[in-house]
Structures are given as C-alpha cells and as structure tokens.
Design a protein around this motif. Structure first.
Motif, PDB file in Angstrom:
ATOM      1  N   GLN A  15      59.530 -30.436  27.025  1.00  0.00           N
ATOM      2  CA  GLN A  15      59.470 -29.784  25.884  1.00  0.00           C
ATOM      3  C   GLN A  15      58.902 -30.887  24.906  1.00  0.00           C
ATOM      4  OE1 GLN A  15      63.506 -28.846  25.355  1.00  0.00           O
ATOM      5  NE2 GLN A  15      63.098 -26.562  25.469  1.00  0.00           N
ATOM      6  N   ARG A  37      55.700 -29.846  22.754  1.00  0.00           N
ATOM      7  CA  ARG A  37      56.010 -29.001  21.525  1.00  0.00           C
ATOM      8  C   ARG A  37      56.726 -29.416  20.729  1.00  0.00           C
ATOM      9  NH1 ARG A  37      54.863 -25.629  17.947  1.00  0.00           N
ATOM     10  NH2 ARG A  37      56.552 -24.084  17.257  1.00  0.00           N
ATOM     11  N   MET A  62      67.171 -23.188  19.759  1.00  0.00           N
ATOM     12  CA  MET A  62      66.173 -22.152  20.257  1.00  0.00           C
ATOM     13  C   MET A  62      66.547 -20.923  19.571  1.00  0.00           C
ATOM     14  SD  MET A  62      64.645 -24.099  22.514  1.00  0.00           S
ATOM     15  CE  MET A  62      63.798 -22.689  23.515  1.00  0.00           C
ATOM     16  N   ASP A 100      62.896 -18.031  23.460  1.00  0.00           N
ATOM     17  CA  ASP A 100      62.191 -18.882  24.333  1.00  0.00           C
ATOM     18  C   ASP A 100      61.512 -20.019  23.484  1.00  0.00           C
ATOM     19  OD1 ASP A 100      63.278 -17.905  26.706  1.00  0.00           O
ATOM     20  OD2 ASP A 100      61.404 -16.503  26.919  1.00  0.00           O
ATOM     21  N   GLU A 101      61.525 -19.705  22.097  1.00  0.00           N
ATOM     22  CA  GLU A 101      60.914 -20.662  21.086  1.00  0.00           C
ATOM     23  C   GLU A 101      61.627 -21.660  20.355  1.00  0.00           C
ATOM     24  OE1 GLU A 101      57.462 -20.587  20.435  1.00  0.00           O
ATOM     25  OE2 GLU A 101      57.436 -19.213  22.228  1.00  0.00           O
ATOM     26  N   ALA A 157      62.814 -23.483  17.573  1.00  0.00           N
ATOM     27  CA  ALA A 157      62.797 -23.274  16.136  1.00  0.00           C
ATOM     28  C   ALA A 157      62.991 -24.657  15.159  1.00  0.00           C
ATOM     29  CB  ALA A 157      63.945 -22.411  15.477  1.00  0.00           C
ATOM     30  N   ALA A 196      60.357 -25.804  12.885  1.00  0.00           N
ATOM     31  CA  ALA A 196      59.022 -25.429  13.174  1.00  0.00           C
ATOM     32  C   ALA A 196      58.710 -24.512  12.280  1.00  0.00           C
ATOM     33  CB  ALA A 196      59.220 -24.685  14.591  1.00  0.00           C
ATOM     34  N   ILE A 200      59.426 -21.191  11.815  1.00  0.00           N
ATOM     35  CA  ILE A 200      59.286 -19.875  12.440  1.00  0.00           C
ATOM     36  C   ILE A 200      60.718 -19.154  12.126  1.00  0.00           C
ATOM     37  CG2 ILE A 200      57.776 -20.577  14.331  1.00  0.00           C
ATOM     38  CD1 ILE A 200      60.294 -20.366  16.174  1.00  0.00           C
TER      39      ILE A 200
END
Length: 455
Positions: free
Chosen positions: A25, A28, A72, A75-76, A78, A114, A116
């Motif tokens: 990871q 990312r 998380m 699956d993203e 955050a 992130a 989101i």
C-alpha cells in the motif's frame, strides 16, 4: 464517560475500519501524503510538511516497525497515520504548560486524510484513543484545521514541544475521564452484577473498567452489554458441582472446573458476546497478583476469548486454584495484592472513578490466617508478604477512597446493609437477594451518580 463510537462505525454511508499498513500500500499512502501537503498549503499551512515530508523512507520505516495504520473505507484508503504506545522523546519537556498527566500514553503522528470520507481523521484519533486511554498529538501552529479537529474530539492544549530539529509544535492531549472500579468477593460479587445491570438499563457507561476476581467476572458482561447474564447463569449453575465445589478441589485441585466455567458456559451454555466486547470503546482491565513480584497487575483485555486466562487468573483464589501462567508471569487472584485497584486506575489516567464495593461502609478487614501458604508458596516470599499484609493494604485503600470521595474524585456504591452471603454460596435465593440489593442501592444513588459524572 463512554463515547458512542466503536472501532468499526458508520460514517455517513461508509463503514470505516483501521488496520496496519501493508508494504504493497506504500504508493497509495505516499499519494495521500502528497494530497495532504497540497491541502495544508491551500489552507494557510505550507511549512509544516513543506514539499517532501514525510519522506518515503520514513513511511517505509513506519510500516516495517508496525506503527503505520490506514483507515479503510471499503477497499479504499481514507486516511493514514502513525500510532505507537510508549514514551516519545520529543514530549519529555513542555514549555508554557504541562501534560494532563504523567501516566502511560499513545502517540499519533503523520495523520493525513485522502479527502474521500468526511471525518476520517476524527475516526482515526478516536480509534487510537480507544486503544490507550491517554493520547498525545502535536501539530504546527498554522495547522488550524488539525487544531479544530483535536478540540472537537476532546483534546486539551498543553503547551509547546520541540522536535529533534528544534521546530516548535503545539502539544495536545486527551486523557481518559471516568473509570469504574469493581471489588471482588466470591459470591458477594453478585451484588456488583445488580449495580451493573442498573447502569446498563440507564445507559451509564465509563471510559475504563477495572475488576478484580468476581468484579472482573461481572464487569466483562457489563462491557459486552449483556444485562442479566450474570444473575441468570449464577442462579442456574450455582448448585452444579462443576461450577464450584469441594468435589472439584478433590478431583482437580481447584475449587472451580476451569473448562466448565471459562469455556463451556461462555462458549455454549450461556454465550458471551465476544464481538460486542471487542467493539466496545470501554477499556477493560483485570486485576491479578504476580507471585514473583508480590505486586498487583492491571492487565488490559482486548480479546476476551483469546485472553480468558487473564480473567481466570484474576479469580483464581490462592490455596484452591492452580497458578495461572500468562505472558511469562505467574498469576493468582488480584485480591491478594489489591482488592480495589483505584490506585492503578489513577496511574492509568482515570482522574475520576466510580467504585463498587461488596462490603458495607462499616467494614474493616481483620488480619487473616495464611494457612498452608508457607508451604504452597514457599518459592514466592514477596507474594506471601503481600498475603500477610493484605488487611493493611485493603484498609489503607478504603481510607484513600474515602478521601477521594470527599475531594469529589470518587463516587462509592456499597451494600446499604451487612451482607451475610458467603464467598461460596450455592443457594439461588440468597444469590438473588444479594443481586437485588445491588440493584436497589444503585437505583437509590442514580441522581447523585449522574451529578458526579457530569460535574
């Protein structure tokens, strides 16, 4: 008091969870840090991380050491952050202020969202606080976004610290608020179960719970939110020889059947809610006695099924129980060295404590005969010394609790009359009477208790 967040809660329509960062990871995570640097620059804070902090090598090191975590959303990723429990060298000195306490603490660094999921950063600090109960964080003077988030989540500004390179940072801390301390006492402890069921019915929660022996047994059902469980299975199985009997002692060398009490009942006969316990933000500690040091140990339990031996150790009476080995330590009943662990809770940062006793207010513990202790525990002279002075330790603790009560730092619930129930009672009706007394005493003190908790 206990907050309503859990380690896995709903944030809008997205369910968040925290897990350790995996090496794959990394790219990312680095992209999230790049996004965070731009965000800070756009919001008046271009200097905290500049154009390159934290460097990839630092993030790789965090991951390798197991201190990097991701939040998380499905699956993203955050958010990402650093979390570790233990002393941080840059926090040893604070200018123009002071930390809230000197107890153990956790630290969060390098937290970045992130962008989101709204509230991901708050979720991360709440998760970290639920693990340690005392959390320290620093941030740049220009990072008003972070400062506002910290204050929103109950952090207090404590002063100024300096990083290794001399850079100034504003220091914040959030410390555990109110603790619940539960005395043991064998079957007398069913009184505590009555008190705790009233707490559950009235929505009264705490940041941390410390129980000793029977206090730990009933306290864990409180943390899992299982109202009525203790009185139900105590009355059902109190006459079952596997529950507690001289026959067990003769056959197995222990008063209770370990397999029956700590596995068959909670796993099959009257299921314990292991998942609810694990998700509760209330921290739970079981008080045990270390035979080799002769000192009390407050051991945090985060997984009741995996750590059930800690609970068993807390309730393993000397002379009639086998020594429990856990974490390289030899343990027995916590009441041998500290029946009411209010000092331990204060050291952990719980500044106010509700204390539930199983003796009435007039009780003074007399000296106790240690029986065959010199033979059975001849290898543990410190433990034997603690047993001999147990009555002094107990009475000193009661005096401390009463002093804390006068200062407004403790609230005591204890039997309103002398209880005659024996430590090994097997009469369901007498057990029921002790339980109902606990309920009645708790109900009678509810308004006072609420004022204490809100004060």
């Amino acid at each position: 008091m206990k907050t309503e967040e859990s380690r896995d809660t709903q944030t809008g329509a997205v369910r968040l969870r925290v897990e350790k960062t995996r090496p794959e990871q990394l790219s990312r995570v680095l992209a999230i840090y790049e996004y965070a640097r731009r965000f800070m620059a756009d919001h008046g804070n271009p200097n905290q991380w500049g154009t390159s902090d934290p460097p990839a090598s630092r993030v790789e090191q965090d991951i390798a050491e197991g201190n990097s975590y991701v939040c998380m959303a499905g699956d993203e990723i955050a958010a990402v952050f650093y979390y570790r429990e233990g002393e941080d060298p840059t926090y040893r000195e604070v200018e123009d202020g002071a930390w809230l306490n000197d107890g153990p603490y956790g630290t969060v660094h390098r937290i970045a969202s992130a962008g989101i999921v709204k509230g991901a950063g708050s979720f991360c600090v709440r998760w970290a606080f639920s693990r340690c109960g005392s959390l320290r964080i620093d941030t740049h003077r220009d990072n008003t976004v972070m400062q506002n988030m910290l204050r929103k989540n109950g952090f207090t500004y404590c002063g100024i610290i300096h990083l290794e390179n001399g850079a100034e940072r504003l220091a914040f801390q959030k410390a555990a608020g109110t603790g619940l301390v539960l005395e043991g006492g064998g079957m007398r402890g069913i009184y505590t179960a009555g008190v705790l069921d009233v707490f559950l019915e009235r929505g009264i929660w705490f940041d941390g719970v410390a129980g000793v022996s029977a206090g730990a047994i009933h306290g864990c059902s409180y943390v899992s939110g299982q109202r009525g469980r203790s009185i139900r299975y105590y009355q059902k199985y109190c006459r079952d020889k596997r529950f507690m009997s001289a026959a067990n002692l003769l056959r197995r060398g222990e008063l209770v059947d370990t397999q029956f009490c700590y596995h068959e009942i909670p796993e099959r006969l009257d299921p314990y809610d292991y998942e609810a316990f694990a998700e509760s933000p209330t921290r739970f500690y079981a008080g045990c006695s270390n035979l080799e040091t002769g000192r009390p140990e407050l051991i945090r339990i985060t997984d009741m099924k995996e750590q059930v031996d800690v609970l068993r150790a807390s309730a393993s009476l000397p002379f009639v129980s086998h020594i429990v080995r856990y974490g390289g330590k030899k343990l027995l009943d916590g009441g041998c060295t500290d029946s009411i662990p209010v000092r331990g809770m204060m050291r952990l940062g719980y500044s106010k404590n509700v204390v539930v006793l199983t003796r009435d207010a007039s009780y003074v513990k007399p000296p106790e005969h240690v029986g065959p202790g010199h033979v059975l525990y001849c290898r543990y002279p410190r433990f034997m010394a603690a047993l001999k002075h147990r009555h002094k330790t107990y009475n000193q603790t009661i005096r401390l609790i009463r002093a804390l009560e006068r200062e407004g730092r403790a609230f005591v619930i204890c039997p309103s009359r002398v209880m005659t129930i024996s430590r090994t009672c097997s009469d369901p009706e007498e057990i029921g009477r002790a339980y109902e007394l606990g309920r009645a005493d708790a109900e009678a003190r509810l308004e006072e208790l609420r004022r204490f908790l809100e004060g």
